[in-house]
Design an enzyme around this catalytic site. Structure first.
Site, short mmCIF file in Angstrom:
data_model
loop_
_atom_site.label_atom_id
_atom_site.label_comp_id
_atom_site.label_asym_id
_atom_site.label_seq_id
_atom_site.Cartn_x
_atom_site.Cartn_y
_atom_site.Cartn_z
N ASP A 131 -6.76 -1.55 5.24
CA ASP A 131 -5.33 -1.29 5.36
C ASP A 131 -4.83 -1.01 3.95
OD1 ASP A 131 -2.61 -1.31 5.64
OD2 ASP A 131 -2.46 -3.34 6.44
N LYS A 138 1.93 4.48 -2.37
CA LYS A 138 1.82 5.07 -1.03
C LYS A 138 3.02 5.96 -0.72
CE LYS A 138 0.74 3.51 3.69
NZ LYS A 138 0.45 2.28 4.48
N GLU A 184 -1.79 2.99 11.92
CA GLU A 184 -1.61 1.54 11.74
C GLU A 184 -1.17 0.83 13.03
OE1 GLU A 184 0.82 1.55 8.24
OE2 GLU A 184 -0.87 2.19 7.00
N ASP A 230 6.18 -1.51 13.67
CA ASP A 230 5.45 -1.74 12.41
C ASP A 230 6.33 -1.38 11.22
OD1 ASP A 230 3.75 -1.81 10.25
OD2 ASP A 230 2.23 -0.49 11.11
#
Lengths: 176, 620
Positions: free
Chosen positions: B25, B86, B183, B205
């Site tokens: 992850d 990210k 994810e 999420d």
């Protein structure tokens, strides 16, 4: 290579009908993807992964076509040599068009007034008319084999699907 | 290798034959690596026992610090300490509405934004690769061997450029990517298998910098994503920033230095976390000029300053439900993922919307990595047939082409199940036109300027014809990683052009090769040893698969065909003894070619069997 020249029905082992057992398509789809999906061939080399990619994409395309009633009816007509989407095949009954035009105007007014329940009611109307047409279509395709006569209800159904989506989009904009 | 890997019913791999595979992850705030041990997914901690690796990279004059070490220095050296990288993946400077929030020296350019550090200019891909490399080394040390591969997770709402950048980063870190996995889908695997659930679920999420909502249908053995939506620039960071802005306003602070900015952002994050844990949060900061800030953040303040962020998460939820043709009441359970879902404000909003309390029984920081590990275990072939499952995921955003009038013609609509191939025909609009510019776009809007430009290329050499006579078929293909390739072909003449969508934002293969060489972690002999190791793993896998295939379906071959395969097997066995990785790769490829036809025949047989099985099912 895999023999993917078979038509969508043969691919899933289903009878060439407009109506079939509801779960049969889903089950056949899952059974095929379980074998051909790229996740099942991760250890393969480029050639095999390409093969799995093509096979899986082909199964997805066939499933999408047969899952939706409009694309399924169009596909069935194509199998009988009729192209219901061809440029010249666009005529619709005047009464039908007038009815939809009125609905579209009513939808525009409801949207301008921010009236979501009115839009929902219009969508329900459209759905009801579509369901009635679908019943007639099933008889023409599965009962009578009247392919040419089925072109008109298929066009009507496509028109209503578009209208329903447009009204839905209006409601969506209001909800946000 | 060219052969189908079909697990035989009771051919479970022996423990020593288990292939080492991990799930990673790669998060905005923290990253994790997990694996399946004795059938149970576990997060692999570092030597100090810490499971989370802060996604922070600091460039020093003589090396790189990643994780906790970098975190400790972030307020002292903000310009060389990269956090939340990210958010920069696959993005140009113009895409970053919040660029001023970061204290970096941004380098603008035609492609992805660059970062000026004391170690020179760095692409977000290189920064992410540093994080991934640490995780790979952690996993190899912990598992005691080379990894077969990794499943790396990405936000479901990541577009093509962001996905490609992530895959490039993994390659740069020396990882073999088995699959890019969304994810929320990863979280659903972890939850679904834990709870043996059937039905329709929503996964909410909210991570450090990204937000996803996915609606999934779980049937026995199949996870089917019905719709996904989100915001790839909305996350816990934004809540921190609201607190930061509130502090500046409440304390009447002047514009701050990069160091003070980072310090205050850090204290704002801590305050947000303390608020969730303790219900109240003091913020005490001493700035570089000696000025003191002493405030208390209350739940009421926080709810007020973040309520529009909370509302911003619900709009994608509505869109996803509508795309799936469902109402909130149709959802059997709502899974919460990501550290930011710990905020009571989020839990309340989600609970109110769906009319049920959300599921929070798995650690929201770890659930994605655990799901990725489980999927990696399956993809590596460590599970018995029947004890595995299939994921059917979708693309989050529509893909299309620019047409006349700067409008976008959609070729593949959002929420199409992948892999997907779709083609459309276009024609020329001028007499004698010999070239056609093809501009590939991603997004839901109608105008080109409102969508993301993925790539441009040209189809040249179309013979001159009258306008409208040429038939140019443009084919879009999205693979199981959600990555796009486009090709164009003039139907009459067969003139062709193709592109894997990378140039606008991604790196070319040459870039990757150069970066790999630049990378100090890959000294020359290290590279050779690594190449040999990789070639051996590949060769061994192919041999094993070939033997299985011959045992199961050897009857599909003629005697001549069988002899050719046996000869290739023998040749490969000889090369396997040596240390020449090129010879080994060549012999592996030779065996691959020799088994290509068998693979195709097995695929046919498998498809036939799948259908037979189904028909038996239907009858019974």
């Amino acid at each position: 290579m895999i023999d993917f020249s078979r038509n969508h029905y043969a691919l899933f082992g289903l009878p060439e009908r407009f109506r079939f057992e509801a779960d049969a398509l889903d089950r056949a789809y899952r059974a095929l993807q379980t074998e051909v999906h790229p996740d099942r061939h991760v250890a393969g080399d480029d050639a095999q992964q390409r093969l799995a990619l093509q096979a899986s994409a082909r199964v997805n395309e066939a499933y999408r076509t047969l899952k939706d009633h409009v694309t399924r009816a169009e596909y069935l007509l194509q199998l009988h040599g009729i192209d219901p989407t061809s440029g010249t095949d666009t005529v619709l009954p005047v009464a039908f068009l007038e009815r939809q035009l009125e609905r579209r105007e009513a939808a525009d007014e409801a949207a301008a007034a921010g009236d979501v329940p009115a839009l929902d009611a219009l969508q329900a109307d459209v759905r009801a008319e579509a369901a009635a047409i679908e019943g007639r279509l099933a008889q023409l395709l599965d009962g009578d084999g009247a392919w040419a006569a089925a072109r008109m209800p298929v066009r009507e159904l496509r028109f209503l699907t578009k209208l329903q989506a447009d009204i839905g989009a209006m409601a969506a904009v209001l909800e946000e | 290798m060219a052969l189908l890997q079909i697990s035989e019913p009771d051919a479970s791999p022996l423990p020593h034959e288990r292939r080492l595979a991990v799930g990673i992850d790669l998060g905005t705030t923290n990253s994790l690596v997990a694996t399946v041990r004795n059938g149970i997914p576990v997060v692999l901690p570092d030597a100090q026992g810490r499971p989370l690796l802060p996604s922070i990279v600091r460039y020093l004059p003589d090396g790189v610090h990643v994780g906790h070490e970098a975190q400790n220095e972030q307020t002292r050296d903000p310009q060389n300490t990269i956090v939340s990288v990210k958010r920069l993946m696959g993005r140009g400077l113009a895409d970053l509405s919040d660029a001023r929030r970061f204290p970096y020296r941004f380098i603008d350019g035609p492609g992805m934004v660059g970062l000026g550090t004391r170690a020179g200019p760095k692409s977000p891909v290189e920064v992410s690769a540093e994080i991934l490399r640490v995780l790979r080394e952690r996993a190899e040390a912990s598992l005691g061997g080379k990894l077969v591969g990794a499943v790396v997770t990405v936000p479901a709402y990541f577009d093509d450029a962001q996905r490609q950048a992530t895959k490039d980063a993994a390659r740069l870190a020396g990882l073999d990517v088995l699959r890019l996995l969304n994810e929320p889908t990863a979280a659903a695997i972890a939850y679904g298998l834990d709870n043996a659930s059937q039905g329709t679920y929503a996964v909410f999420d909210l991570g450090g910098g990204t937000f996803d909502i996915s609606i999934l249908k779980l049937t026995r053995g199949v996870f089917e994503v019905l719709a996904t939506n989100g915001d790839s620039a909305l996350g816990g960071d934004d809540f921190d920033h609201r607190v930061y802005c509130w502090v500046i306003e409440a304390a009447g602070l002047p514009p701050l230095s990069a160091e003070d900015t980072r310090l205050l952002m850090l204290r704002s994050r801590e305050a947000k976390e303390n608020l969730t844990l303790h219900g109240t949060a003091p913020i005490v900061v001493t700035l570089a000029n000696g000025q003191k800030v002493d405030l208390t953040l209350t739940a009421e303040n926080f709810t007020a300053i973040t309520q529009n962020l909370v509302a911003k998460t619900l709009a994608p939820v509505r869109r996803a439900l509508r795309d799936a043709g469902l109402q909130p009441r149709d959802i059997q359970g709502v899974v919460m993922v990501g550290g930011a879902t710990r905020m009571p404000q989020i839990q309340k909003a989600v609970g109110d919307f769906f009319g049920q309390p959300p599921l929070t029984n798995l650690n929201p920081d770890q659930v994605v990595a655990l799901g990725a590990a489980i999927q990696a275990d399956v993809l590596a072939g460590n599970r018995r047939a029947g004890d595995d499952w299939l994921l059917l995921d979708v693309i989050p955003l529509s893909l299309g082409l620019e047409t006349m009038g700067s409008l976008v013609e959609k070729i593949i609509p959002r929420n199409s199940t992948i892999p997907v191939t779709r083609a459309q025909e276009f024609t020329t609009y001028r007499d004698g036109q010999t070239a056609m510019a093809i501009h590939v776009l991603q997004g839901e809007r109608e105008r080109v300027t409102d969508c993301r430009s993925l790539a441009r290329f040209e189809l040249r050499g179309i013979p001159p014809m009258t306008a409208g006579a040429a038939r140019i078929r443009v084919t879009f293909q999205v693979d199981a990683d959600g990555l796009l390739a486009v090709s164009a072909r003039e139907q009459g003449t067969g003139v062709e052009a193709a592109i894997t969508v990378k140039p606008s934002y991604g790196l070319t293969d040459g870039d990757i090769a150069r970066m790999l060489q630049d990378s100090q972690a890959h000294a020359a002999d290290d590279m050779a040893a690594r190449a040999l190791g990789e070639a051996q793993v590949e060769a061994d896998q192919l041999v094993a698969v070939t033997r299985t295939a011959l045992a199961a379906d050897g009857d599909l071959l003629s005697a001549t065909e069988r002899a050719a395969i046996d000869a290739s097997l023998a040749a490969l066995a000889r090369c396997r003894e040596g240390s020449d990785h090129r010879a080994l790769v060549a012999a592996t490829e030779a065996l691959n070619r020799a088994t290509g036809e068998l693979a195709a025949r097995r695929m046919n047989r498998t498809v036939a069997r799948a259908l037979t099985g189904r028909q038996v099912d239907t009858l019974s």
